[in-house]
Design a protein around this motif. Structure first.
Motif, mmCIF file in Angstrom:
data_model
loop_
_atom_site.group_PDB
_atom_site.id
_atom_site.type_symbol
_atom_site.label_atom_id
_atom_site.label_comp_id
_atom_site.label_asym_id
_atom_site.label_seq_id
_atom_site.Cartn_x
_atom_site.Cartn_y
_atom_site.Cartn_z
ATOM 1 N N PHE A 1 19.285 -32.370 -0.692
ATOM 2 C CA PHE A 1 19.980 -32.547 -1.964
ATOM 3 C C PHE A 1 18.975 -32.723 -3.100
ATOM 4 N N ASN A 2 17.970 -33.554 -2.883
ATOM 5 C CA ASN A 2 16.967 -33.790 -3.926
ATOM 6 C C ASN A 2 16.233 -32.513 -4.303
ATOM 7 N N GLN A 3 16.039 -31.653 -3.329
ATOM 8 C CA GLN A 3 15.406 -30.367 -3.626
ATOM 9 C C GLN A 3 16.309 -29.573 -4.588
ATOM 10 N N TRP A 4 17.610 -29.559 -4.328
ATOM 11 C CA TRP A 4 18.560 -28.888 -5.222
ATOM 12 C C TRP A 4 18.613 -29.608 -6.575
ATOM 13 N N GLY A 5 18.717 -30.924 -6.550
ATOM 14 C CA GLY A 5 18.902 -31.711 -7.766
ATOM 15 C C GLY A 5 17.722 -31.710 -8.704
ATOM 16 N N ARG A 6 16.539 -31.491 -8.171
ATOM 17 C CA ARG A 6 15.330 -31.511 -8.991
ATOM 18 C C ARG A 6 15.430 -30.543 -10.173
ATOM 19 N N SER A 7 16.034 -29.378 -9.966
ATOM 20 C CA SER A 7 16.131 -28.400 -11.057
ATOM 21 C C SER A 7 17.071 -28.871 -12.167
ATOM 22 N N TYR A 8 17.874 -29.895 -11.885
ATOM 23 C CA TYR A 8 18.779 -30.476 -12.893
ATOM 24 C C TYR A 8 18.289 -31.835 -13.381
ATOM 25 N N GLY A 9 17.121 -32.255 -12.914
ATOM 26 C CA GLY A 9 16.584 -33.549 -13.316
ATOM 27 C C GLY A 9 17.283 -34.718 -12.641
ATOM 28 N N TYR A 10 17.912 -34.472 -11.485
ATOM 29 C CA TYR A 10 18.645 -35.507 -10.739
ATOM 30 C C TYR A 10 17.906 -35.773 -9.432
ATOM 31 N N THR A 11 17.619 -37.041 -9.159
ATOM 32 C CA THR A 11 17.035 -37.423 -7.884
ATOM 33 C C THR A 11 17.791 -38.633 -7.334
ATOM 34 N N ALA A 12 17.872 -38.694 -6.028
ATOM 35 C CA ALA A 12 18.587 -39.788 -5.372
ATOM 36 C C ALA A 12 17.642 -40.598 -4.499
ATOM 37 N N THR A 13 17.865 -41.892 -4.498
ATOM 38 C CA THR A 13 17.189 -42.837 -3.623
ATOM 39 C C THR A 13 18.272 -43.562 -2.843
ATOM 40 N N ILE A 14 18.014 -43.845 -1.580
ATOM 41 C CA ILE A 14 18.991 -44.558 -0.750
ATOM 42 C C ILE A 14 18.500 -45.984 -0.525
ATOM 43 N N LEU A 15 19.377 -46.937 -0.822
ATOM 44 C CA LEU A 15 19.092 -48.350 -0.568
ATOM 45 C C LEU A 15 19.849 -48.770 0.689
ATOM 46 N N THR A 16 19.127 -49.276 1.677
ATOM 47 C CA THR A 16 19.768 -49.776 2.887
ATOM 48 C C THR A 16 19.693 -51.304 2.872
ATOM 49 N N PRO A 17 20.721 -51.950 3.389
ATOM 50 C CA PRO A 17 20.763 -53.409 3.295
ATOM 51 C C PRO A 17 19.777 -54.104 4.232
ATOM 52 N N ILE A 18 19.156 -55.114 3.680
ATOM 53 C CA ILE A 18 18.352 -56.041 4.481
ATOM 54 C C ILE A 18 19.099 -57.373 4.511
ATOM 55 N N GLN A 19 19.533 -57.806 3.317
ATOM 56 C CA GLN A 19 20.328 -59.025 3.189
ATOM 57 C C GLN A 19 21.574 -58.667 2.381
ATOM 58 N N ASP A 20 22.710 -58.626 3.043
ATOM 59 C CA ASP A 20 23.971 -58.292 2.379
ATOM 60 C C ASP A 20 25.099 -58.732 3.295
ATOM 61 N N GLN A 21 26.230 -59.071 2.710
ATOM 62 C CA GLN A 21 27.360 -59.475 3.541
ATOM 63 C C GLN A 21 27.918 -58.300 4.341
ATOM 64 N N ASP A 22 27.693 -57.082 3.878
ATOM 65 C CA ASP A 22 28.141 -55.888 4.589
ATOM 66 C C ASP A 22 26.913 -55.059 4.964
ATOM 67 N N GLN A 23 26.471 -55.203 6.178
ATOM 68 C CA GLN A 23 25.275 -54.498 6.644
ATOM 69 C C GLN A 23 25.526 -53.015 6.927
ATOM 70 N N THR A 24 26.783 -52.581 6.827
ATOM 71 C CA THR A 24 27.098 -51.179 7.097
ATOM 72 C C THR A 24 27.152 -50.332 5.824
ATOM 73 N N MET A 25 27.182 -50.957 4.673
ATOM 74 C CA MET A 25 27.258 -50.228 3.401
ATOM 75 C C MET A 25 25.847 -50.026 2.862
ATOM 76 N N PHE A 26 25.556 -48.792 2.479
ATOM 77 C CA PHE A 26 24.301 -48.559 1.790
ATOM 78 C C PHE A 26 24.600 -47.883 0.465
ATOM 79 N N TRP A 27 23.600 -47.777 -0.376
ATOM 80 C CA TRP A 27 23.813 -47.357 -1.760
ATOM 81 C C TRP A 27 22.967 -46.147 -2.119
#
Length: 123
Positions: A46-72
């Motif tokens: 996706f980032n390879q596609w998005g780069r041409s539009y100036g869009y990049t994504a980073t994924i945040l995974t939980p270390i300390q969170d009440q819901d360890q299954t949700m990431f951002w």
């Protein structure tokens, strides 16, 4: 003259909407059949596609969170206008099953479920 220089400096230091990044924040949960490595491969493509539009994504995974299954998903563009252009290209591409957006969307749908989405100006 001195007052004009001070005023110009102050104007340069104040934020304006044109200076705000746009953040696309998506709360996501992986499906049982999708390990994080598989999902990150999709994000890389996706980032390879998005780069041409100036869009990049980073994924945040939980270390300390009440819901360890949700990431951002934190998608960033220079401003809201750039996000809009990227969104238009993504949405329009979905109508062609052979397009990169349609193929990526199918992979995302097989791998994860989105639970929330928000957009922010980041200063």
């Amino acid at each position: 003259m001195k007052k004009m220089l001070i005023l110009a400096a102050l104007v340069g230091l104040t934020a304006s909407p044109a200076q705000a990044e746009h953040w696309d924040v998506i709360g996501t949960k992986l499906k049982d059949t999708c390990p994080i490595g598989k999902y990150m491969a999709i994000v890389k493509d996706f980032n390879q596609w998005g780069r041409s539009y100036g869009y990049t994504a980073t994924i945040l995974t939980p270390i300390q969170d009440q819901d360890q299954t949700m990431f951002w998903w934190i998608g960033k563009t220079e401003n809201a206008a750039k996000f809009g252009a990227a969104w238009d290209a993504w949405r329009d591409g979905l109508s062609d099953p052979n397009s990169t957006p349609a193929k990526l969307q199918a992979r995302f749908a097989d791998c994860a479920t989105n639970h929330s989405r928000s957009g922010y100006d980041a200063w």
